[in-house]
Design a protein around this motif. Structure first.
Motif: not given
Length: 466
Positions: A79-84, A87-88
């Motif tokens: 989730g932290a990676l996506i917030d930065n 994306w999937r």
């Protein structure tokens, strides 16, 4: 509370530290690079320098297996990676939105795509929020502290560093493929550790771009493509970026010119998977990377430990060609094995953990490692033969089967699923290839051309760089 020291503050050192700290251990991570991660994704990419990491700004792929394990073991990290800006991306279906072709569990094939500096920056900030974990940067490890141990095997009980001695119940080497730990073990033990090292024989020539339109692909079959004497990676990243790597033999002098931007682009524009993104804004010049050794290490020799109190994870234990994108995933799986082995130890100093850890990794990960090494070895020899103008004629059916599966995956949905399942560690290769339906379909491609439609031949590659 057992004290654990980890040598190396890269992704595997940080992930291993977080997994062990969550299990109640006191963990100190030592990293020789003094530079700290920055405050956000843009500054991590633009300004964070990691002098000790040659691949820091090379294109980067993290397998879906990693996401699955981390979602279970380190909740909140993806989730932290996506917030930065991560994306999937589904490696089976790509960016296709047609739900009709998807099966119920196909979300398993979702990978988190993110550039390496951003990945490591987010990870660094995330793990340092854990009370039981401390990251010390700018601390260089210079040797091992050893104590006598029965029956004559030295026990590692800490490390010597540029900032003094640090004691530990267990030392974990996460120092990468160029780790100095084997030499330090040789200095304190009468039995030298077992090490296999082989030149990977490739050079990466990479550039990154800021995309002017959304990234579109058919998944893994577009991200990694093969051409005569050339492999190509097109790997999307966070915040609308993509990395393109042209991978050649280190002995291919006629392609050395692609270290220059103009020559690199002349060749890349002829590659169907790469060409659509080259009119975007370039973020880097061409970045060459060589010296990528294949490494396998073991501190168990003939069933006996060379030392106790020491284990290795990630590339410090086994390092393969980064083209397959397995390094972070295999290292994370090793970290989970280590956590489970330690949990079963009765001795508070954890000195006997190494033997059980080595045995368990051998059983759980051997097939994946052998698959990667076999692929690398065949491809290296094949490219060498092609440079010489010859056709590669391997012994056995292993490589022809791999070639047929790779080519068939671009055209047949069943083979596509089989290829991606193997490549992403979703299934063992033996299980995939033993399925009767896969065998029957694969037979149609066993006598076809070596490369897929649209792949470049050697003459076209040389013309592009002339």
């Amino acid at each position: 509370m057992p004290k654990i020291v980890i040598i190396g503050g890269g992704p595997i050192g940080l992930i291993t530290g977080e997994i062990l700290a969550r299990d109640g251990h006191s963990v100190t991570i030592l990293d020789r690079d003094a530079a700290e991660p920055r405050l956000d994704a843009d500054s991590d990419w633009a300004a964070w320098e990691r002098a000790g990491v040659s691949q820091f700004r090379q294109p980067h792929l993290i397998q879906p297996k990693w996401r699955e394990v981390v979602d279970r073991e380190i909740p909140g990290l993806t989730g932290a990676l996506i917030d930065n800006g991560g994306w999937r991306l589904n490696l089976l279906h790509g960016t296709a939105s047609d739900a009709g072709v998807r099966e119920q569990a196909d979300e398993w094939f979702d990978a988190i795509v993110v550039r390496r500096p951003v990945f490591e920056g987010v990870l660094s900030r995330f793990v340092q929020e854990h009370e039981g974990l401390r990251v010390r940067r700018g601390v260089r490890v210079t040797g091992l502290i050893a104590a006598p141990s029965s029956p004559g095997v030295p026990r590692v009980c800490g490390v010597h560093t540029s900032h003094g001695a640090i004691t530990a119940d267990l030392v974990v080497d996460a120092g990468g493929r160029r780790s100095s730990v084997p030499q330090w073990v040789g200095a304190i033990s009468p039995i030298a550790p077992r090490e296999f090292r082989e030149d990977g024989g490739v050079i990466y020539y990479s550039r990154h771009y800021k995309l002017s339109s959304p990234f579109i692909s058919n998944g893994l079959t577009d991200l990694v493509t093969q051409h005569e004497t050339l492999s190509v990676l097109v790997l999307p990243g966070d915040n609308g970026t993509v990395g393109v790597a042209l991978v050649t033999s280190a002995r291919d002098r006629r392609l050395r010119g692609i270290r220059e931007n103009v020559t690199w682009e002349s060749l890349a524009r002829r590659i169907p998977a790469a060409a659509p993104w080259l009119d975007s804004e370039p973020l880097t010049d061409v970045m060459p990377m060589a010296g990528i050794d294949h490494v396998q290490r073991s501190y168990m020799v003939d069933g006996k430990p060379t030392v106790s109190g020491l284990v290795a994870v990630g590339d410090a234990m086994v390092a393969t060609n980064p083209t397959l994108g397995l390094g972070v995933t295999l290292g994370t799986l090793q970290a989970c094995v280590l956590r489970d082995v330690i949990a079963g130890e009765t001795e508070p100093d954890l000195s006997a953990a190494a033997e059980r850890y080595s045995d368990t990794c051998e059983k759980k990960l051997k097939n994946h490692i052998n698959m990667a090494l076999s692929y690398d070895n065949h491809r290296r020899v094949e490219v060498g033969e092609e440079i010489a103008g010859a056709k590669y004629r391997p012994n056995g059916s292993g490589w022809p089967t791999t070639v047929a599966l790779t080519n068939g995956a671009r055209l047949d949905p069943l083979l596509r699923r089989a290829y991606v399942s193997m490549s992403t560690l979703f299934q063992e290769s033996t299980d995939v290839l033993s399925a009767q339906a896969v065998q029957d379909t694969l037979s149609r491609y066993m006598t076809g051309p070596r490369y897929s439609i649209g792949a470049l031949g050697r003459a076209e590659i040389l013309e592009a760089v002339s």
